[in-house]
Design an enzyme around this catalytic site. Structure first.
Site, short mmCIF file in Angstrom:
data_model
loop_
_atom_site.label_atom_id
_atom_site.label_comp_id
_atom_site.label_asym_id
_atom_site.label_seq_id
_atom_site.Cartn_x
_atom_site.Cartn_y
_atom_site.Cartn_z
N MET A 1 54.90 16.12 28.96
CA MET A 1 53.92 17.08 28.78
C MET A 1 53.30 17.51 30.21
O MET A 1 52.85 16.63 30.72
CB MET A 1 52.96 17.17 27.62
CG MET A 1 51.77 17.78 27.30
SD MET A 1 50.27 17.50 26.22
CE MET A 1 49.06 16.45 27.53
N CYS A 69 40.48 16.61 26.26
CA CYS A 69 41.93 17.33 26.56
C CYS A 69 43.11 16.64 25.21
O CYS A 69 43.93 17.01 24.39
CB CYS A 69 42.33 16.61 27.87
SG CYS A 69 44.10 16.11 28.14
N GLY A 97 51.68 7.08 23.20
CA GLY A 97 51.79 5.67 23.39
C GLY A 97 50.17 5.27 23.26
O GLY A 97 49.74 4.86 24.31
N CYS A 173 42.91 13.00 34.79
CA CYS A 173 44.22 13.12 35.44
C CYS A 173 44.43 14.49 36.89
O CYS A 173 45.16 13.74 37.52
CB CYS A 173 45.18 14.11 34.41
SG CYS A 173 44.36 15.44 33.70
#
Length: 339
Positions: A1, A69, A97, A173
């Protein structure tokens, strides 16, 4: 992604972090002999997460884009995209994860998913997942929930995965790990100089370039002062940053907070204790890197009020507060007032 398009900043994708991440994905999938496909959700991230965060920073509060997000993109737009994929089931599962766990509990005769803390509490990421709605949580799988980080590393080495020795990624990010937040945000919000004032003396001790560069409890880094100062309050209409000396000044502490836009993961079944005089006895985290602390939770008109068992330090409006009962994460909301 992929959720961040660096062309918005530099006009080029060459050498950016997502390319390195995508190469790692392809190498791991090659070793495991499983297919992989890139899903570009940078547009959804921009409109649903980044633009609202920009508005929050510009208004002087401190948002947490990583929480939203997960709700809007990873467990929102991505699940929607997978559902629409003709090559997949219309009820796909999404394994991630994240260090979190999940179980199912019967409620009024119906099995419902519960978001739980992982076995490795030092890596607990349920704070970041606390806004994920029940519909999405029901399709989530957390393979690392029962594992320690060290065990995950050992398995990666055993299976000779190319990322076995890769360092953990940290930070927002779109800012990354190598850039300073102030440098990044200045590309989107123009400077707005204003005074830095000592809360006790009322005297100006410095100048700031914009209130979004500071959060409550942060070191103010005012030059020329003998003692370190810390941000205690922001007056947004007057564009003033107030500071105090010392890390344990009483003005840095609060006994309660008010939360708006609260979302229970089980949206139709909030705890009945909220309406009782003693409130809901629970645990709270108002930032990721902290131990949860005891509190009482009350329903207060359209908001949620939380009283701490003990005064707490450096709470920033705009941040997310998350509620737990033991290991069960019940939901979250945005802090609007601290008292």
């Amino acid at each position: 992604m992929r959720n961040w398009d660096t062309r918005d900043e530099s006009g080029s994708d060459h050498g950016c972090e997502w390319e390195k991440d995508w190469e790692d994905v392809r190498r791991v999938c090659g070793v495991l002999d499983i297919p992989c496909k890139m899903v570009d959700l940078s547009r959804e991230y921009w409109t649903r997460v980044f633009e609202p965060s920009l508005k929050s920073w510009e208004s002087g509060i401190t948002p947490n884009p990583d929480v939203w997000c997960n709700k809007e993109v990873k467990f929102g737009a991505l699940l929607d995209r997978l559902t629409e994929d003709p090559g997949l089931s219309n009820t796909p599962w999404l394994a991630t994860g994240h260090y979190a766990d999940k179980d199912w509990k019967y409620h009024n005769g119906v099995p419902r998913p519960r978001l739980l803390r992982p076995r490795d509490v030092t890596k607990d990421q349920t704070y970041y997942l606390s806004s994920v709605p029940e519909r999405s949580l029901s399709r989530a799988i957390f393979p690392l929930g029962s594992m320690k980080k060290t065990e995950v590393r050992e398995l990666a080495v055993k299976w000779t995965l190319p990322t076995a020795a890769r360092q953990e990624s940290m930070g927002i990010c779109f800012v990354g790990e190598k850039r300073k937040f102030n440098d990044f945000i200045s590309q989107y919000i123009p400077p707005k100089p204003g005074p830095i004032i000592d809360l006790e003396t009322g005297l100006q001790v410095g100048e700031h370039a914009g209130p979004w560069n500071f959060t409550i409890g942060q070191g103010a880094k005012v030059r020329g002062l003998k003692e370190k100062t810390f941000v205690v309050k922001k007056d947004i209409p007057k564009n003033i940053i107030y500071v105090v000396s010392g890390t344990d000044h009483s003005a840095l502490y609060a006994q309660s907070l008010t939360i708006r836009d609260w979302t229970w993961i089980w949206a139709d079944s909030p705890p009945i204790e909220l309406m009782r005089p003693g409130g809901l006895k629970a645990r709270i985290k108002f930032r990721h890197v902290m131990s949860d602390i005891g509190c009482s939770v009350y329903s207060d008109n359209d908001c949620i009020r939380i009283d701490f068992d003990e005064p707490q330090k450096a709470i920033a409006p705009g941040q997310v507060a998350t509620i737990y009962i033991e290991d069960w994460c019940l939901g979250c909301g945005t802090i609007v007032e601290v008292a």
